[in-house]
Design an enzyme around this catalytic site. Sequence first.
Site, PDB file in Angstrom:
ATOM      1  N   HIS A 177      -4.330   0.926   7.818  1.00  0.00           N
ATOM      2  CA  HIS A 177      -2.986   1.521   7.865  1.00  0.00           C
ATOM      3  C   HIS A 177      -2.891   2.709   6.908  1.00  0.00           C
ATOM      4  O   HIS A 177      -2.411   3.779   7.286  1.00  0.00           O
ATOM      5  CB  HIS A 177      -1.961   0.442   7.500  1.00  0.00           C
ATOM      6  CG  HIS A 177      -0.548   0.899   7.440  1.00  0.00           C
ATOM      7  ND1 HIS A 177       0.392   0.519   8.373  1.00  0.00           N
ATOM      8  CD2 HIS A 177       0.112   1.698   6.559  1.00  0.00           C
ATOM      9  CE1 HIS A 177       1.557   1.079   8.061  1.00  0.00           C
ATOM     10  NE2 HIS A 177       1.413   1.796   6.961  1.00  0.00           N
ATOM     11  N   GLY A 208       0.844  -1.181   0.000  1.00  0.00           N
ATOM     12  CA  GLY A 208       0.000   0.000   0.000  1.00  0.00           C
ATOM     13  C   GLY A 208       0.880   1.231   0.000  1.00  0.00           C
ATOM     14  O   GLY A 208       2.025   1.189   0.453  1.00  0.00           O
ATOM     15  N   CYS A 219       6.181  -0.135   7.308  1.00  0.00           N
ATOM     16  CA  CYS A 219       5.751   1.026   6.530  1.00  0.00           C
ATOM     17  C   CYS A 219       6.906   1.509   5.660  1.00  0.00           C
ATOM     18  O   CYS A 219       8.039   1.604   6.138  1.00  0.00           O
ATOM     19  CB  CYS A 219       5.312   2.135   7.493  1.00  0.00           C
ATOM     20  SG  CYS A 219       4.727   3.628   6.681  1.00  0.00           S
ATOM     21  N   LEU A 220       6.606   1.811   4.406  1.00  0.00           N
ATOM     22  CA  LEU A 220       7.647   2.307   3.503  1.00  0.00           C
ATOM     23  C   LEU A 220       8.250   3.618   3.998  1.00  0.00           C
ATOM     24  O   LEU A 220       9.393   3.937   3.669  1.00  0.00           O
ATOM     25  CB  LEU A 220       7.091   2.479   2.089  1.00  0.00           C
ATOM     26  CG  LEU A 220       6.701   1.185   1.369  1.00  0.00           C
ATOM     27  CD1 LEU A 220       6.038   1.504   0.026  1.00  0.00           C
ATOM     28  CD2 LEU A 220       7.884   0.262   1.185  1.00  0.00           C
ATOM     29  N   GLN A 237       2.726   9.894   1.565  1.00  0.00           N
ATOM     30  CA  GLN A 237       4.041   9.242   1.616  1.00  0.00           C
ATOM     31  C   GLN A 237       4.942   9.645   0.458  1.00  0.00           C
ATOM     32  O   GLN A 237       6.127   9.340   0.468  1.00  0.00           O
ATOM     33  CB  GLN A 237       3.884   7.728   1.649  1.00  0.00           C
ATOM     34  CG  GLN A 237       3.271   7.220   2.939  1.00  0.00           C
ATOM     35  CD  GLN A 237       3.132   5.723   2.915  1.00  0.00           C
ATOM     36  OE1 GLN A 237       2.119   5.196   2.464  1.00  0.00           O
ATOM     37  NE2 GLN A 237       4.163   5.039   3.372  1.00  0.00           N
TER      38      GLN A 237
END
Length: 163
Positions: free
Chosen positions: A128, A43, A86-87, A48
């Site tokens: 998320h 995702g 998480c990226l 982001q």
Amino acid sequence: MTVIYIGNPILRDVSEKVEVFDDELRQFVKELSKTMYVEDGVGLAAPQVAISQRLFVYDPGDGLRVVVNPEILFRSDEKVKIEEGCLSIPGIYADVVRPASVRIRYQDEYGHYHEDDLTDYPARIVQHETDHLDGILFVDYLSSAKRAILKPKLDQIIKESVG
């Protein structure tokens, strides 16, 4: 398109509602999706990549989904604990307790409305990513003890991202 890391203030902003559904938005969705796959994520939310808009893409393993202006209408009382990463917080993984299922209302990249009942992995991803649109990161759900253990790693990521 570059993924930004914890420490960048955009990740803590509440994103703006998407109002215009045009070719520019659809091109952004393509680029966001490509970035998610290149970064090996499941995702990726617009904040982001430093775009403060209520939009994310995700792929729970059976194909890409585009979610614009999501609203979580229902969260189950049943909770599950699953490890998340998480990226925007590379190399950090921790167990997070979330509702096992959700009902979500959203628009696609053409502005059409949809409602989905999600359980298990898709429900986890959607919660998320929706959090990202509200300036919430998965580490915010961790106990103060767990955050204290992760603090040196988090501080290093922040130091590197801020420069």
